[in-house]
Design a protein around this motif. Structure first.
Motif, PDB file in Angstrom:
ATOM      1  N   THR A 103       3.110  -5.919   5.643  1.00  0.00           N
ATOM      2  CA  THR A 103       2.707  -4.834   4.759  1.00  0.00           C
ATOM      3  C   THR A 103       3.949  -4.101   4.276  1.00  0.00           C
ATOM      4  O   THR A 103       4.814  -3.747   5.071  1.00  0.00           O
ATOM      5  CB  THR A 103       1.783  -3.840   5.494  1.00  0.00           C
ATOM      6  N   THR A 104       4.025  -3.896   2.979  1.00  0.00           N
ATOM      7  CA  THR A 104       5.099  -3.104   2.387  1.00  0.00           C
ATOM      8  C   THR A 104       4.504  -1.768   1.971  1.00  0.00           C
ATOM      9  O   THR A 104       3.562  -1.726   1.188  1.00  0.00           O
ATOM     10  CB  THR A 104       5.697  -3.823   1.155  1.00  0.00           C
ATOM     11  N   TYR A 105       5.021  -0.675   2.539  1.00  0.00           N
ATOM     12  CA  TYR A 105       4.544   0.666   2.231  1.00  0.00           C
ATOM     13  C   TYR A 105       5.444   1.292   1.183  1.00  0.00           C
ATOM     14  O   TYR A 105       6.663   1.197   1.268  1.00  0.00           O
ATOM     15  CB  TYR A 105       4.556   1.542   3.484  1.00  0.00           C
ATOM     16  N   VAL A 106       4.824   1.959   0.206  1.00  0.00           N
ATOM     17  CA  VAL A 106       5.614   2.610  -0.832  1.00  0.00           C
ATOM     18  C   VAL A 106       4.915   3.906  -1.236  1.00  0.00           C
ATOM     19  O   VAL A 106       3.712   3.941  -1.435  1.00  0.00           O
ATOM     20  CB  VAL A 106       5.813   1.654  -2.037  1.00  0.00           C
ATOM     21  N   ASP A 107       5.661   4.996  -1.282  1.00  0.00           N
ATOM     22  CA  ASP A 107       5.147   6.266  -1.777  1.00  0.00           C
ATOM     23  C   ASP A 107       5.775   6.521  -3.135  1.00  0.00           C
ATOM     24  O   ASP A 107       6.987   6.378  -3.306  1.00  0.00           O
ATOM     25  CB  ASP A 107       5.477   7.404  -0.811  1.00  0.00           C
ATOM     26  N   LEU A 108       4.949   6.893  -4.112  1.00  0.00           N
ATOM     27  CA  LEU A 108       5.396   7.086  -5.484  1.00  0.00           C
ATOM     28  C   LEU A 108       5.262   8.545  -5.883  1.00  0.00           C
ATOM     29  O   LEU A 108       4.340   9.230  -5.443  1.00  0.00           O
ATOM     30  CB  LEU A 108       4.554   6.215  -6.422  1.00  0.00           C
ATOM     31  N   GLN A 155      -4.867  -0.686 -10.417  1.00  0.00           N
ATOM     32  CA  GLN A 155      -6.007  -0.073  -9.764  1.00  0.00           C
ATOM     33  C   GLN A 155      -5.761   1.427  -9.665  1.00  0.00           C
ATOM     34  O   GLN A 155      -4.637   1.890  -9.794  1.00  0.00           O
ATOM     35  CB  GLN A 155      -6.281  -0.667  -8.388  1.00  0.00           C
ATOM     36  N   LYS A 156      -6.825   2.182  -9.469  1.00  0.00           N
ATOM     37  CA  LYS A 156      -6.746   3.644  -9.379  1.00  0.00           C
ATOM     38  C   LYS A 156      -6.594   4.070  -7.922  1.00  0.00           C
ATOM     39  O   LYS A 156      -7.087   3.412  -7.011  1.00  0.00           O
ATOM     40  CB  LYS A 156      -8.021   4.279  -9.945  1.00  0.00           C
ATOM     41  N   THR A 157      -5.927   5.212  -7.737  1.00  0.00           N
ATOM     42  CA  THR A 157      -5.818   5.779  -6.400  1.00  0.00           C
ATOM     43  C   THR A 157      -7.122   6.477  -6.029  1.00  0.00           C
ATOM     44  O   THR A 157      -7.872   6.928  -6.899  1.00  0.00           O
ATOM     45  CB  THR A 157      -4.663   6.788  -6.314  1.00  0.00           C
ATOM     46  N   ASP A 158      -7.378   6.582  -4.722  1.00  0.00           N
ATOM     47  CA  ASP A 158      -8.588   7.257  -4.258  1.00  0.00           C
ATOM     48  C   ASP A 158      -8.356   8.769  -4.212  1.00  0.00           C
ATOM     49  O   ASP A 158      -7.337   9.268  -4.702  1.00  0.00           O
ATOM     50  CB  ASP A 158      -9.045   6.701  -2.905  1.00  0.00           C
ATOM     51  N   VAL A 203      -4.067   0.301  -2.348  1.00  0.00           N
ATOM     52  CA  VAL A 203      -3.727  -0.877  -1.545  1.00  0.00           C
ATOM     53  C   VAL A 203      -4.004  -2.132  -2.363  1.00  0.00           C
ATOM     54  O   VAL A 203      -5.014  -2.233  -3.050  1.00  0.00           O
ATOM     55  CB  VAL A 203      -4.498  -0.914  -0.200  1.00  0.00           C
ATOM     56  N   TYR A 204      -3.043  -3.044  -2.313  1.00  0.00           N
ATOM     57  CA  TYR A 204      -3.197  -4.393  -2.858  1.00  0.00           C
ATOM     58  C   TYR A 204      -3.169  -5.324  -1.653  1.00  0.00           C
ATOM     59  O   TYR A 204      -2.101  -5.623  -1.121  1.00  0.00           O
ATOM     60  CB  TYR A 204      -2.056  -4.723  -3.830  1.00  0.00           C
ATOM     61  N   SER A 239       0.842  -1.193   0.000  1.00  0.00           N
ATOM     62  CA  SER A 239       0.000   0.000   0.000  1.00  0.00           C
ATOM     63  C   SER A 239       0.875   1.239   0.000  1.00  0.00           C
ATOM     64  O   SER A 239       2.068   1.167   0.268  1.00  0.00           O
ATOM     65  CB  SER A 239      -0.937   0.010   1.211  1.00  0.00           C
ATOM     66  N   GLY A 240       0.263   2.363  -0.305  1.00  0.00           N
ATOM     67  CA  GLY A 240       1.016   3.611  -0.311  1.00  0.00           C
ATOM     68  C   GLY A 240       0.213   4.735  -0.938  1.00  0.00           C
ATOM     69  O   GLY A 240      -1.011   4.653  -1.075  1.00  0.00           O
ATOM     70  N   HIS A 241       0.928   5.785  -1.320  1.00  0.00           N
ATOM     71  CA  HIS A 241       0.314   6.975  -1.915  1.00  0.00           C
ATOM     72  C   HIS A 241       1.064   7.364  -3.181  1.00  0.00           C
ATOM     73  O   HIS A 241       2.243   7.060  -3.325  1.00  0.00           O
ATOM     74  CB  HIS A 241       0.372   8.150  -0.934  1.00  0.00           C
ATOM     75  N   VAL A 242       0.376   8.076  -4.057  1.00  0.00           N
ATOM     76  CA  VAL A 242       0.997   8.664  -5.237  1.00  0.00           C
ATOM     77  C   VAL A 242       0.905  10.175  -5.074  1.00  0.00           C
ATOM     78  O   VAL A 242      -0.170  10.713  -4.827  1.00  0.00           O
ATOM     79  CB  VAL A 242       0.300   8.215  -6.545  1.00  0.00           C
TER      80      VAL A 242
END
Length: 152
Positions: free
Chosen positions: A116-121, A74-77, A83-84, A33-36
């Motif tokens: 959980t692996t967190y990633v910000d893009l 998938q699209k971001t909210d 999140v996958y 999971s993460g954010h773009v």
């Protein structure tokens, strides 16, 4: 003796399930999971986040080749969150995509069961020279670190 054992066995089974819930409920999938974000730190709503399975460990150190790698999107909210929740343990590459934008570095992540692996893009509105130093590897977080107290 046989009747007594038949009566005791269900009690022992229930006791074992309560005593060792981690063993009974151990999962087989992990989460990414993460954010773009945009170049100014704004959340990017509606960005597509691709997750591509890396079939072999060697693909982590080379460019992705187009063999039978499985991919999901998938699209971001509205907050740029994605999140996958049910990925099989293994190695994946994460790639954001959005019309009119280019992505920064595309990290490669390790997914472990029950982690959980967190990633910000990051994505940019124009062609930006992003320096991706070496390969980026992101590992799961197995525990949260305690908050540090500030000493004055």
């Amino acid at each position: 003796m046989g009747r007594r054992l038949r009566r005791i066995f269900p009690v022992l089974a229930i006791t074992a399930a309560v005593a060792w819930p981690g063993v009974v409920h151990a999962g087989t999938t992990g989460v990414v999971s993460g954010h773009v974000y945009g170049e100014h730190g704004q959340a990017l709503s509606g960005a597509t986040v691709w997750v591509v399975t890396l079939n072999e460990w060697g693909e982590l150190t080379s460019e992705l080749n187009e063999k039978s790698n499985e991919s999901f999107s998938q699209k971001t909210d509205s907050q740029g969150f994605f999140v996958y929740p049910s990925l099989n343990p293994g190695n994946y590459q994460i790639e954001p995509a959005m019309s009119g934008r280019v992505s920064g570095c595309s990290p490669k992540v390790i997914v472990d069961a029950d982690q959980t692996t967190y990633v910000d893009l990051s994505m940019f509105s124009r062609e930006t020279d992003v320096d991706c130093v070496g390969q980026q590897y992101i590992y799961p977080i197995s525990e949260r670190l305690p908050l540090q107290e500030h000493k004055r």
